[in-house]
Design an enzyme around this catalytic site. Structure first.
Site, PDB file in Angstrom:
ATOM      1  N   LYS A   1     115.469 -14.296  18.459  1.00  0.00           N
ATOM      2  CA  LYS A   1     114.613 -15.103  17.592  1.00  0.00           C
ATOM      3  C   LYS A   1     113.198 -14.593  17.717  1.00  0.00           C
ATOM      4  O   LYS A   1     112.830 -13.991  18.734  1.00  0.00           O
ATOM      5  CB  LYS A   1     114.650 -16.577  18.012  1.00  0.00           C
ATOM      6  CG  LYS A   1     114.298 -17.543  16.911  1.00  0.00           C
ATOM      7  CD  LYS A   1     115.468 -17.763  15.966  1.00  0.00           C
ATOM      8  CE  LYS A   1     115.101 -18.667  14.819  1.00  0.00           C
ATOM      9  NZ  LYS A   1     116.298 -19.082  14.060  1.00  0.00           N
TER      10      LYS A   1
HETATM   11  P1  NAD Z   1     111.874 -24.383   5.573  1.00  0.00           P
HETATM   12  O1  NAD Z   1     110.541 -23.968   6.058  1.00  0.00           O
HETATM   13  O2  NAD Z   1     112.407 -23.825   4.302  1.00  0.00           O
HETATM   14  O3  NAD Z   1     111.905 -25.990   5.420  1.00  0.00           O
HETATM   15  C1  NAD Z   1     111.581 -26.863   6.453  1.00  0.00           C
HETATM   16  C2  NAD Z   1     111.479 -28.265   5.855  1.00  0.00           C
HETATM   17  O4  NAD Z   1     111.288 -29.202   6.900  1.00  0.00           O
HETATM   18  C3  NAD Z   1     110.298 -28.425   4.899  1.00  0.00           C
HETATM   19  O5  NAD Z   1     110.709 -29.240   3.815  1.00  0.00           O
HETATM   20  C4  NAD Z   1     109.282 -29.153   5.759  1.00  0.00           C
HETATM   21  O6  NAD Z   1     108.344 -29.903   4.990  1.00  0.00           O
HETATM   22  C5  NAD Z   1     110.203 -30.040   6.549  1.00  0.00           C
HETATM   23  N1  NAD Z   1     109.629 -30.614   7.765  1.00  0.00           N
HETATM   24  C6  NAD Z   1     108.867 -30.013   8.713  1.00  0.00           C
HETATM   25  N2  NAD Z   1     108.514 -30.915   9.655  1.00  0.00           N
HETATM   26  C7  NAD Z   1     109.086 -32.094   9.278  1.00  0.00           C
HETATM   27  C8  NAD Z   1     109.106 -33.400   9.815  1.00  0.00           C
HETATM   28  N3  NAD Z   1     108.472 -33.673  10.950  1.00  0.00           N
HETATM   29  N4  NAD Z   1     109.799 -34.364   9.166  1.00  0.00           N
HETATM   30  C9  NAD Z   1     110.450 -34.103   8.012  1.00  0.00           C
HETATM   31  N5  NAD Z   1     110.467 -32.893   7.452  1.00  0.00           N
HETATM   32  C10 NAD Z   1     109.787 -31.902   8.074  1.00  0.00           C
HETATM   33  O7  NAD Z   1     112.881 -24.127   6.779  1.00  0.00           O
HETATM   34  P2  NAD Z   1     114.459 -23.953   6.742  1.00  0.00           P
HETATM   35  O8  NAD Z   1     114.758 -22.511   6.659  1.00  0.00           O
HETATM   36  O9  NAD Z   1     115.049 -24.901   5.763  1.00  0.00           O
HETATM   37  O10 NAD Z   1     114.835 -24.401   8.225  1.00  0.00           O
HETATM   38  C11 NAD Z   1     115.033 -25.748   8.598  1.00  0.00           C
HETATM   39  C12 NAD Z   1     115.823 -25.802   9.891  1.00  0.00           C
HETATM   40  O11 NAD Z   1     117.069 -25.133   9.709  1.00  0.00           O
HETATM   41  C13 NAD Z   1     115.165 -25.119  11.098  1.00  0.00           C
HETATM   42  O12 NAD Z   1     115.535 -25.816  12.260  1.00  0.00           O
HETATM   43  C14 NAD Z   1     115.820 -23.753  11.103  1.00  0.00           C
HETATM   44  O13 NAD Z   1     115.784 -23.155  12.379  1.00  0.00           O
HETATM   45  C15 NAD Z   1     117.223 -24.132  10.700  1.00  0.00           C
HETATM   46  N6  NAD Z   1     118.010 -23.031  10.160  1.00  0.00           N
HETATM   47  C16 NAD Z   1     117.593 -22.333   9.065  1.00  0.00           C
HETATM   48  C17 NAD Z   1     118.392 -21.311   8.568  1.00  0.00           C
HETATM   49  C18 NAD Z   1     118.038 -20.550   7.320  1.00  0.00           C
HETATM   50  O14 NAD Z   1     118.866 -19.745   6.868  1.00  0.00           O
HETATM   51  N7  NAD Z   1     116.883 -20.756   6.713  1.00  0.00           N
HETATM   52  C19 NAD Z   1     119.593 -20.980   9.220  1.00  0.00           C
HETATM   53  C20 NAD Z   1     120.002 -21.734  10.324  1.00  0.00           C
HETATM   54  C21 NAD Z   1     119.195 -22.751  10.778  1.00  0.00           C
END
Ligand code: NAD
Length: 421
Positions: free
Chosen positions: A107
């Protein structure tokens, strides 16, 4: 300031220890798997639009290389720190092993609020960070991808930067790229699609109808908004969603396509300003405690803790985010009979299609979207079935079963390879 109790790396180690205890791993192997193999911290300047330079700090952590090159996203967020990156890298190792793709876990992250930077500043930061960590990267070594705060455009800048250094195009050095430079069809939606499939499978196993299943989603970014959209499409009623600006609730169901269109048109995909007279604005904390069947945390770590676990009303939690539930909350929820599909399974769709993107890039042979979605479904549902079977046979939570399967695979690979020299 985060308490040591909620330190993600401590939590990741605690989860590993639990699995290692049950599996009876030898102490020597346990000592290897409990810590990251490699960690790189970089401090670097970026030219800002105003004329001066600003220093930034970033990390790349490779947890375990036993099963292949390492894979894991890059996060841009002000709260990134080395322990968070270590935890996320360790979770990637277990995730890749659980869905049986030939990678170890890694990561990366930069301490930055991307919303505060111009596009030009973001490009210069991304290219310089890629250069700083390039000593670790390569299609056969370490292949990053997007995570919170990063997107396909940033992956393109990283691919271009590494390619400029090498003097030829290296598409397989990164995944989550735009389609026109070797990205995979289906990659943007893959994590949300996997989450949708996990909701469908768990509902099926519990004998619940998908039609009208009431779902709440925390986080409306890549993972949360896609999961909400696909669940809405298969007949679920998405009653609540939130992002960093707050929560939105409508017991009869939100208009998810309209909310997606709204965030697509607004900067940084925020819901702030979304207006629908039928929708109640609520706090992000209240959202987690809404009356619903399935809760999907898809934002950040440590959202379900011993503080609110008693008040969660969902009967199923599907972890779109990494590390949203603390071990204390896990225990409370298990006692209350709340079923959790753990992060290392529920959000594995992204890394599965990243794996497809890497394979397509190496072979210079691209598949159609039907093929990709079908293969994704086969792998993630297969892993779900293995986890479900072990959990049922041995009376374990789904998280414990997932950890036992994953840690055993990583332990076996490390044992087979032996200790060098
Ligand atoms: P992103 O940046 O696209 O979206 C994150 C979202 O969370 C945004 O809408 C943001 O406003 C919201 N957010 C942040 N803090 C918040 C809070 N305190 N309360 C409510 N909403 C809040 O990110 P993403 O890629 O969607 O990732 C989200 C999660 O999924 C992370 O934990 C990431 O590690 C995990 N993840 C992502 C992927 C991927 O392919 N993008 C894969 C596996 C896991």
């Amino acid at each position: 300031m985060m308490s040591d109790r909620n330190n993600p790396f401590r939590i990741a180690q605690q989860q590993f220890d639990m699995a290692a205890d049950i599996l009876g791993l030898p102490d020597s192997l346990r000592a290897v798997l409990r810590v990251p193999q490699r960690e790189l911290t970089v401090n670097f300047p970026v030219k800002m639009d105003g004329g001066g330079t600003r220093m930034f700090t970033g990390y790349r952590v490779q947890h375990n290389l036993g099963r292949g090159p390492v894979k894991g996203g890059i996060r841009y967020h002000p709260s990134v720190d080395i322990d968070e990156v270590r935890a996320l890298a360790m979770w990637m190792t277990w995730k890749c092993a659980l869905v049986n793709i030939p990678y170890g876990g890694a990561k990366g992250g930069v301490i930055v609020d991307p919303k505060q930077l111009s596009l030009g500043e973001l490009e210069r930061l991304t290219r310089r960070f890629a250069t700083e960590i390039s000593i670790l990267l390569g299609p056969e070594r370490d292949i990053p991808a997007p995570d919170m705060g990063t997107n396909a455009q940033m992956m393109a800048w990283i691919m271009d930067t590494i390619s400029m250094h090498r003097g030829y195009t290296v598409p397989a050095v990164i995944t989550g790229k735009p389609i026109n430079i070797g990205g995979s069809l289906g990659r943007v939606e893959a994590t949300g699609r996997g989450v949708m499939l996990m909701v469908r499978e768990v509902a099926r196993r519990l004998g619940r109808r998908i039609d009208g299943l009431r779902v709440v989603v925390q986080g409306f970014g890549n993972v949360g908004s896609t999961a909400a959209f696909l669940l809405d499409q298969i007949g679920c009623t998405v009653v609540g969603v939130s992002d960093a600006t707050g929560g939105y609730y409508r017991p009869a169901g939100l208009d998810i396509p309209a909310m997606r269109t709204f965030t697509d048109r607004h900067s940084f995909r925020m819901l702030e300003g979304y207006n629908d007279p039928g929708v109640e604005r609520i706090s992000g904390t209240a959202l987690l405690e809404l009356d619903c069947d399935v809760l999907i945390p898809a934002a950040i770590e440590n959202q379900i803790t011993e503080q609110n676990a008693d008040r969660i009303r969902a009967s199923v939690i599907v972890e779109g985010a990494n590390g949203p539930t603390t071990p204390d909350a896990d225990r409370i929820l298990a006692e209350r009979g709340v079923m959790i599909v753990p992060d290392i399974l529920a959000n594995a769709g992204g890394v599965i299609v990243s794996y497809f993107e890497w394979v397509q890039g190496l072979q210079e042979f691209f598949w159609d979207e039907y093929d990709i979605n079908e293969k994704l479904e086969r792998i993630i549902v297969g892993a779900f079935n293995q986890v479900w079977q072990m959990a049922t046979e041995r009376r374990l939570t789904l998280r414990t079963a997932a950890y036992l399967l994953a840690v055993q695979r990583v332990a076996d690979a490390n044992q087979t390879r032996g200790v060098y020299p």
